[in-house]
Design an enzyme around this catalytic site. Structure first.
Site: not given
Ligand code: CMP
Length: 139
Positions: A10, A50, A113, A116, A127
């Site tokens: 990320k 998302y 964080n 993913h 995905e």
């Protein structure tokens, strides 16, 4: 069985130049990076990715964060890859993540964080197809 899972490094990870450190943890766990590219997600891509979280209070913040800088999207392959990568990542909330996990070592917060990973093989297939064509994955 050998599986594939989808991974994102990320914006908080690319911003701090942590892509190599994270890839080292992935490879040390026995997962193979069979596809990888650095991209800037569009708002539309992030909202689609998302979509399951659309009704959550943090959806807007999550999308804004994911388009705030470059990300590295990856396909990881290995024995039991989906669960294995979830173990390597650690809990979503870094304060709850186990020692040695990516999120314990590197994540800044529950939102920022660092990584993913897909939650199931079926999700992984969806995905992966959102970001990679078949000829970009080299096992
Ligand atoms: P990820 O595995 O990418 O999938 C959904 C993401 O939502 C999750 O990682 C977190 O980064 C983010 N998320 C979950 N809970 C919160 C929260 N309370 N506030 C902000 N972001 C969150």
């Amino acid at each position: 069985a050998v599986q594939r899972t989808f991974s994102i490094l990320k914006p908080d990870a690319t911003e701090r130049n942590l892509t190599g450190a994270i890839n080292a943890l992935i490879e040390k766990a026995g997962l193979r990076i069979v596809a990888q590219k650095r991209i800037r997600m569009t708002r539309e891509q992030a909202e689609t990715f998302y979509a399951v979280h659309k009704e959550r209070p943090f959806f807007g913040e999550l999308v804004d964060f994911m388009i705030s800088g470059p990300v590295v999207v990856q396909v990881l392959e290995g024995e039991n890859a989906v669960l294995k990568y979830r173990d390597v990542m650690g809990a979503t909330d870094p304060s709850k993540a186990a020692d040695g996990t990516i999120r314990k070592l590197h994540a800044k917060s529950i939102g920022e964080n660092s990584v993913h990973g897909s939650d199931a093989p079926e999700t992984a297939a969806i995905e992966i197809a959102q970001f990679f064509s078949g000829n970009e994955i080299v096992g």
